[in-house]
Design a protein around this motif. Structure first.
Motif, PDB file in Angstrom:
ATOM      1  N   GLY A 163      -2.821  -5.213  53.052  1.00 31.75           N
ATOM      2  CA  GLY A 163      -3.461  -5.983  54.023  1.00 31.75           C
ATOM      3  C   GLY A 163      -4.447  -5.675  54.958  1.00 31.75           C
ATOM      4  O   GLY A 163      -5.068  -6.283  55.738  1.00 31.75           O
ATOM      5  N   ALA A 164      -5.154  -4.665  54.346  1.00 27.62           N
ATOM      6  CA  ALA A 164      -6.389  -4.241  54.888  1.00 27.62           C
ATOM      7  C   ALA A 164      -7.737  -4.512  54.197  1.00 27.62           C
ATOM      8  O   ALA A 164      -7.388  -4.602  52.870  1.00 27.62           O
ATOM      9  CB  ALA A 164      -6.457  -2.606  55.277  1.00 27.62           C
ATOM     10  N   CYS A 165      -8.748  -4.515  54.688  1.00 21.73           N
ATOM     11  CA  CYS A 165     -10.004  -4.922  54.236  1.00 21.73           C
ATOM     12  C   CYS A 165     -10.791  -3.260  53.816  1.00 21.73           C
ATOM     13  O   CYS A 165     -11.122  -2.566  54.688  1.00 21.73           O
ATOM     14  CB  CYS A 165     -10.978  -5.631  55.034  1.00 21.73           C
ATOM     15  SG  CYS A 165     -12.461  -6.090  54.181  1.00 21.73           S
ATOM     16  N   LEU A 166     -10.956  -3.051  52.545  1.00 18.97           N
ATOM     17  CA  LEU A 166     -11.634  -1.901  52.386  1.00 18.97           C
ATOM     18  C   LEU A 166     -13.168  -2.230  52.089  1.00 18.97           C
ATOM     19  O   LEU A 166     -13.620  -3.082  51.725  1.00 18.97           O
ATOM     20  CB  LEU A 166     -11.065  -1.432  50.621  1.00 18.97           C
ATOM     21  CG  LEU A 166      -9.758  -1.152  50.652  1.00 18.97           C
ATOM     22  CD1 LEU A 166      -9.223  -0.896  49.066  1.00 18.97           C
ATOM     23  CD2 LEU A 166      -9.339  -0.063  51.599  1.00 18.97           C
ATOM     24  N   PRO A 167     -13.922  -1.176  52.700  1.00 18.38           N
ATOM     25  CA  PRO A 167     -15.379  -1.313  52.671  1.00 18.38           C
ATOM     26  C   PRO A 167     -16.040  -1.540  51.116  1.00 18.38           C
ATOM     27  O   PRO A 167     -15.147  -0.999  50.377  1.00 18.38           O
ATOM     28  CB  PRO A 167     -15.830  -0.358  53.221  1.00 18.38           C
ATOM     29  CG  PRO A 167     -15.046   0.772  53.243  1.00 18.38           C
ATOM     30  CD  PRO A 167     -13.420   0.082  53.054  1.00 18.38           C
ATOM     31  N   PRO A 168     -16.748  -1.947  50.959  1.00 16.66           N
ATOM     32  CA  PRO A 168     -17.627  -2.069  49.711  1.00 16.66           C
ATOM     33  C   PRO A 168     -17.448  -0.741  48.849  1.00 16.66           C
ATOM     34  O   PRO A 168     -17.891   0.392  49.858  1.00 16.66           O
ATOM     35  CB  PRO A 168     -18.797  -2.806  49.785  1.00 16.66           C
ATOM     36  CG  PRO A 168     -19.281  -2.523  51.152  1.00 16.66           C
ATOM     37  CD  PRO A 168     -17.918  -2.347  52.065  1.00 16.66           C
TER      38      PRO A 168
END
Length: 173
Positions: free
Chosen positions: A140-145
Motif C-alpha cells: 500500500g505504499a507508493c514507490l517512486p518511479p
C-alpha cells in the motif's frame, strides 16, 4: 381471617390464618399472613436491570411501579461501531462514541477503525500509478518511479539493497 370471637370487655378477636395474601406493595414478594394477622412480604431486591449495557446494576423499588433503574451515564460501553472511539453511556441508557473518519491514502483504502490503534488500511492493487510516475506496491505504499531509462542502463548502475546481517555476522559491540 376466619370468623372472630367475642371477648367480654375486649370486643371481637380474630385468629390469624396462615396463607397467601397481597399487601398491595410492588416492592414486596411472597406475601404471607403473619401470626398477628398482618399481610407482609419480603422486600424486593432490584438487581435485574433492563437489557443493555448502560443501566445501573442496582435499582430502587417505587411503591406503585416496582423496580426502577437509572442510566449509567458516563460509563464505558461498546456501541459495536468500528468507526467510533471512546464509547460512553448517555443519559438515555444509549451507547455512543466519537465518530472518526479514516482518510483515504494514495495506495490504500480505509478498511476499519481499530480501537486505540486507529485506522487500518487495505492496499489497492500493486502496479497502479501513483505520485509523480510511481506505482503502488502490495503493502500500500507508493514507490517512486524507476530513475533509469531501461535502454541505457548498465546493471552495475542499479543500486542494490544492503543485505541484512545475521546475528552471527554482526560486528561486535
Amino acid at each position: 381471617m376466619a370468623g372472630g370471637l367475642c371477648v367480654v370487655d375486649a370486643g371481637c378477636r380474630y385468629l390469624a390464618m396462615p396463607g397467601d395474601c397481597d399487601d398491595g406493595s410492588d416492592c414486596t414478594s411472597m406475601d404471607r399472613c403473619d401470626n398477628r394477622g398482618d399481610c407482609v412480604g419480603q422486600v424486593r431486591q432490584c438487581t435485574a436491570p433492563p437489557a443493555g449495557q448502560c443501566w445501573a446494576a442496582a435499582g430502587v423499588c417505587v411503591a406503585d411501579a416496582g423496580c426502577s433503574y437509572q442510566p449509567a451515564a458516563g460509563s464505558t460501553c461498546n456501541d459495536q461501531e468500528n468507526c467510533t472511539l471512546d464509547d460512553r453511556c448517555d443519559g438515555d441508557a444509549g451507547c455512543a462514541g466519537t465518530r472518526v473518519t479514516c482518510a483515504a491514502r494514495e495506495c490504500a483504502v480505509p478498511r476499519e477503525l481499530h480501537g486505540r490503534r486507529g485506522c487500518l488500511y487495505a492496499a489497492i492493487d500493486a502496479g497502479i500509478a501513483c505520485g509523480d510516475g510511481g506505482a503502488c506496491n502490495v503493502q500500500g505504499a507508493c514507490l517512486p518511479p524507476f530513475p533509469f531509462v531501461p535502454s541505457n542502463v548498465a546493471i552495475n548502475d542499479i543500486p542494490r539493497p544492503r543485505a541484512a546481517r545475521s546475528p552471527s555476522t554482526a560486528a561486535p559491540r
